[in-house]
Design a protein around this motif. Structure first.
Motif, PDB file in Angstrom:
ATOM      1  N   ASP A 189       0.959  -1.258   0.101  1.00  0.00           N
ATOM      2  CA  ASP A 189      -0.011  -0.018   0.063  1.00  0.00           C
ATOM      3  C   ASP A 189       0.841   1.332  -0.059  1.00  0.00           C
ATOM      4  O   ASP A 189       2.149   0.995   0.339  1.00  0.00           O
ATOM      5  CB  ASP A 189      -0.784   0.099   1.202  1.00  0.00           C
ATOM      6  CG  ASP A 189      -1.766  -1.269   1.396  1.00  0.00           C
ATOM      7  OD1 ASP A 189      -2.420  -1.512   0.366  1.00  0.00           O
ATOM      8  OD2 ASP A 189      -1.766  -1.881   2.526  1.00  0.00           O
ATOM      9  N   ALA A 190       0.293   2.372  -0.309  1.00  0.00           N
ATOM     10  CA  ALA A 190       0.900   3.620  -0.167  1.00  0.00           C
ATOM     11  C   ALA A 190       0.730   4.174   1.186  1.00  0.00           C
ATOM     12  O   ALA A 190      -0.388   4.055   1.888  1.00  0.00           O
ATOM     13  CB  ALA A 190       0.536   4.615  -1.217  1.00  0.00           C
ATOM     14  N   GLY A 191       1.539   5.104   1.854  1.00  0.00           N
ATOM     15  CA  GLY A 191       1.315   5.666   3.013  1.00  0.00           C
ATOM     16  C   GLY A 191       2.280   7.033   3.400  1.00  0.00           C
ATOM     17  O   GLY A 191       3.178   7.242   2.738  1.00  0.00           O
ATOM     18  N   ARG A 192       1.481   7.730   4.148  1.00  0.00           N
ATOM     19  CA  ARG A 192       2.032   8.908   4.870  1.00  0.00           C
ATOM     20  C   ARG A 192       2.691   8.608   6.066  1.00  0.00           C
ATOM     21  O   ARG A 192       2.544   7.419   6.624  1.00  0.00           O
ATOM     22  CB  ARG A 192       1.119   9.996   4.718  1.00  0.00           C
ATOM     23  CG  ARG A 192       0.511  10.180   3.268  1.00  0.00           C
ATOM     24  CD  ARG A 192      -0.599  11.157   3.479  1.00  0.00           C
ATOM     25  NE  ARG A 192      -1.551  11.192   2.244  1.00  0.00           N
ATOM     26  CZ  ARG A 192      -1.422  11.634   1.032  1.00  0.00           C
ATOM     27  NH1 ARG A 192      -0.155  12.154   1.015  1.00  0.00           N
ATOM     28  NH2 ARG A 192      -2.271  11.586   0.396  1.00  0.00           N
ATOM     29  N   ARG A 193       3.466   9.662   6.531  1.00  0.00           N
ATOM     30  CA  ARG A 193       4.160   9.473   8.034  1.00  0.00           C
ATOM     31  C   ARG A 193       3.093   9.040   9.026  1.00  0.00           C
ATOM     32  O   ARG A 193       1.914   9.899   9.100  1.00  0.00           O
ATOM     33  CB  ARG A 193       4.807  10.780   8.260  1.00  0.00           C
ATOM     34  CG  ARG A 193       5.687  10.624   9.348  1.00  0.00           C
ATOM     35  CD  ARG A 193       6.321  11.875   9.848  1.00  0.00           C
ATOM     36  NE  ARG A 193       6.901  12.477   8.861  1.00  0.00           N
ATOM     37  CZ  ARG A 193       8.036  12.378   8.559  1.00  0.00           C
ATOM     38  NH1 ARG A 193       8.938  11.338   8.925  1.00  0.00           N
ATOM     39  NH2 ARG A 193       8.573  13.090   7.426  1.00  0.00           N
ATOM     40  N   GLY A 194       3.332   7.974   9.724  1.00  0.00           N
ATOM     41  CA  GLY A 194       2.302   7.897  10.849  1.00  0.00           C
ATOM     42  C   GLY A 194       1.326   6.611  10.415  1.00  0.00           C
ATOM     43  O   GLY A 194       0.570   6.129  11.188  1.00  0.00           O
ATOM     44  N   GLN A 195       0.986   6.677   8.931  1.00  0.00           N
ATOM     45  CA  GLN A 195       0.021   5.551   8.554  1.00  0.00           C
ATOM     46  C   GLN A 195       0.588   4.094   8.698  1.00  0.00           C
ATOM     47  O   GLN A 195       1.854   3.832   8.437  1.00  0.00           O
ATOM     48  CB  GLN A 195      -0.392   5.961   7.425  1.00  0.00           C
ATOM     49  CG  GLN A 195      -1.454   7.253   7.246  1.00  0.00           C
ATOM     50  CD  GLN A 195      -1.792   7.492   5.702  1.00  0.00           C
ATOM     51  OE1 GLN A 195      -1.236   7.189   4.808  1.00  0.00           O
ATOM     52  NE2 GLN A 195      -2.883   8.188   5.436  1.00  0.00           N
ATOM     53  N   THR A 196      -0.606   3.195   8.763  1.00  0.00           N
ATOM     54  CA  THR A 196      -0.125   1.778   8.796  1.00  0.00           C
ATOM     55  C   THR A 196      -0.542   1.302   7.339  1.00  0.00           C
ATOM     56  O   THR A 196      -1.867   1.528   6.886  1.00  0.00           O
ATOM     57  CB  THR A 196      -1.133   1.013   9.944  1.00  0.00           C
ATOM     58  OG1 THR A 196      -0.747   1.579  11.149  1.00  0.00           O
ATOM     59  CG2 THR A 196      -0.747  -0.423  10.101  1.00  0.00           C
ATOM     60  N   ILE A 197       0.369   0.487   6.947  1.00  0.00           N
ATOM     61  CA  ILE A 197       0.179  -0.196   5.523  1.00  0.00           C
ATOM     62  C   ILE A 197       0.590  -1.491   5.810  1.00  0.00           C
ATOM     63  O   ILE A 197       1.175  -2.147   6.698  1.00  0.00           O
ATOM     64  CB  ILE A 197       1.122   0.625   4.602  1.00  0.00           C
ATOM     65  CG1 ILE A 197       2.672   0.462   4.772  1.00  0.00           C
ATOM     66  CG2 ILE A 197       0.794   1.945   4.336  1.00  0.00           C
ATOM     67  CD1 ILE A 197       3.358   0.896   3.697  1.00  0.00           C
ATOM     68  N   ARG A 198       0.221  -2.359   4.659  1.00  0.00           N
ATOM     69  CA  ARG A 198       0.569  -3.952   4.526  1.00  0.00           C
ATOM     70  C   ARG A 198       1.934  -3.779   4.046  1.00  0.00           C
ATOM     71  O   ARG A 198       2.191  -3.097   2.857  1.00  0.00           O
ATOM     72  CB  ARG A 198      -0.324  -4.430   3.833  1.00  0.00           C
ATOM     73  CG  ARG A 198      -1.740  -4.665   4.433  1.00  0.00           C
ATOM     74  CD  ARG A 198      -2.682  -5.386   3.362  1.00  0.00           C
ATOM     75  NE  ARG A 198      -2.777  -4.643   2.104  1.00  0.00           N
ATOM     76  CZ  ARG A 198      -2.932  -5.069   0.882  1.00  0.00           C
ATOM     77  NH1 ARG A 198      -2.970  -6.538   0.823  1.00  0.00           N
ATOM     78  NH2 ARG A 198      -2.999  -4.339   0.051  1.00  0.00           N
ATOM     79  N   VAL A 199       3.068  -4.792   4.573  1.00  0.00           N
ATOM     80  CA  VAL A 199       4.078  -4.710   3.935  1.00  0.00           C
ATOM     81  C   VAL A 199       4.403  -6.333   3.888  1.00  0.00           C
ATOM     82  O   VAL A 199       4.329  -7.150   4.760  1.00  0.00           O
ATOM     83  CB  VAL A 199       5.096  -4.152   4.745  1.00  0.00           C
ATOM     84  CG1 VAL A 199       6.787  -4.375   4.296  1.00  0.00           C
ATOM     85  CG2 VAL A 199       5.086  -2.540   4.754  1.00  0.00           C
ATOM     86  N   ARG A 200       5.087  -6.893   2.615  1.00  0.00           N
ATOM     87  CA  ARG A 200       5.438  -8.345   2.631  1.00  0.00           C
ATOM     88  C   ARG A 200       6.938  -8.455   3.048  1.00  0.00           C
ATOM     89  O   ARG A 200       7.717  -7.590   2.398  1.00  0.00           O
ATOM     90  CB  ARG A 200       5.031  -8.677   1.372  1.00  0.00           C
ATOM     91  CG  ARG A 200       5.701 -10.138   1.082  1.00  0.00           C
ATOM     92  CD  ARG A 200       5.601 -10.753  -0.500  1.00  0.00           C
ATOM     93  NE  ARG A 200       4.124 -11.061  -0.559  1.00  0.00           N
ATOM     94  CZ  ARG A 200       3.382 -10.486  -1.501  1.00  0.00           C
ATOM     95  NH1 ARG A 200       3.778  -9.315  -2.273  1.00  0.00           N
ATOM     96  NH2 ARG A 200       2.058 -10.725  -1.497  1.00  0.00           N
ATOM     97  N   ASN A 201       7.203  -9.226   3.791  1.00  0.00           N
ATOM     98  CA  ASN A 201       8.489  -9.517   4.263  1.00  0.00           C
ATOM     99  C   ASN A 201       9.258 -10.272   3.032  1.00  0.00           C
ATOM    100  O   ASN A 201       8.957 -11.443   2.909  1.00  0.00           O
ATOM    101  CB  ASN A 201       8.632 -10.475   5.742  1.00  0.00           C
ATOM    102  CG  ASN A 201      10.036 -10.568   6.096  1.00  0.00           C
ATOM    103  OD1 ASN A 201      10.786 -10.783   5.576  1.00  0.00           O
ATOM    104  ND2 ASN A 201       9.976 -10.799   7.435  1.00  0.00           N
ATOM    105  N   VAL A 202      10.018  -9.854   2.532  1.00  0.00           N
ATOM    106  CA  VAL A 202      10.723 -10.487   1.242  1.00  0.00           C
ATOM    107  C   VAL A 202      11.311 -11.718   1.776  1.00  0.00           C
ATOM    108  O   VAL A 202      11.345 -12.863   0.850  1.00  0.00           O
ATOM    109  CB  VAL A 202      11.561  -9.568   0.614  1.00  0.00           C
ATOM    110  CG1 VAL A 202      12.421 -10.223  -0.446  1.00  0.00           C
ATOM    111  CG2 VAL A 202      10.979  -8.449   0.260  1.00  0.00           C
TER     112      VAL A 202
END
Length: 228
Positions: A189-202
């Motif tokens: 996802d896209a995100g700004r400072r402080g926002q929570t997004i989904r991130v895949r651990n490579v």
């Protein structure tokens, strides 16, 4: 005779009702400006008696606010402090201004502001306006739409810029007590400072929810991860 002369002298020394209410309204607005953090606030106040009210029958009446929701139309009452009798009502019109950050030049939508993009000018503060009190609050934020030179800046016009875009490679910084682990990830996802997004651990393919800290850096919202 002496008592009458003393009362007359006291009446002459006491400020008029308009002056007393004006001073009370000015003091109230300047206190509000100080709490809000406005820079170099200035107040213009005009008070006039309401047509249906009468002057209080005491030597030292006190002014109190009845309605201060809008500086352009406030109501104050001048009444005797030890009496329940109705006092004299005043209609007060005031203007509050301060030195506010404005756009120093025309700015396009999406532009991230620098110190050179922000100037400070005196502007009137209207009720309900969401404005920045200091130029530093505007620097580093992005314009949601194009801005004209001299436009007063506030949180409705400027937002935190996107620090992470979908598909970006990021570093996941996970800390437990004194140990910090850094692993590569991919932003979903896209995100700004402080926002929570989904991130895949490579490294292991799991997806976590992470908080955006700065460009290319996120921190897990929780140490638990869920496979996907």
């Amino acid at each position: 005779m002496l008592i009458g002369a003393a009362l007359a002298a006291a009446a002459q020394a006491a400020p008029s009702g308009e002056a007393q209410v004006t001073a009370a309204a000015r003091k109230l607005l300047l206190e509000q400006a100080e709490r809000a953090g406005w820079r170099a606030p200035q107040v213009q106040v005009e008070a006039r008696p309401a047509t249906a009210s009468r002057a209080p029958a005491c030597a030292h009446p006190e002014a109190r606010a009845l309605d201060t929701r809008s500086p352009s139309r406030m109501r104050f009452e001048l009444s005797c402090p030890e009496s329940d009798a109705p006092g004299q009502v005043f209609l007060v019109r005031a203007k509050l201004s301060a030195e506010l950050p404005v756009a120093a030049l025309p700015l396009p939508a999406g532009h991230v502001l620098t110190a050179d993009d922000v100037a400070v000018e005196r502007r009137e503060i209207t009720p309900g306006a969401e404005l920045f009190a200091d130029a530093e609050e505007a620097v580093g934020r992005a314009a949601q739409r194009s801005l004209a030179a001299g436009q007063v800046l506030g949180p409705r016009l400027l937002i935190e810029p996107l620090l992470v875009r979908r598909g970006d490679t990021v570093q996941i910084h996970a800390r437990r007590e004194a140990v910090e682990v850094v692993v590569p990830g991919q932003a979903l996802d896209a995100g700004r400072r402080g926002q929570t997004i989904r991130v895949r651990n490579v490294a292991n393919g799991t997806v976590i929810r992470a908080r955006v800290v700065e460009p290319g850096r996120v921190e897990p919202e929780t140490m638990l991860s869920s496979p996907r």
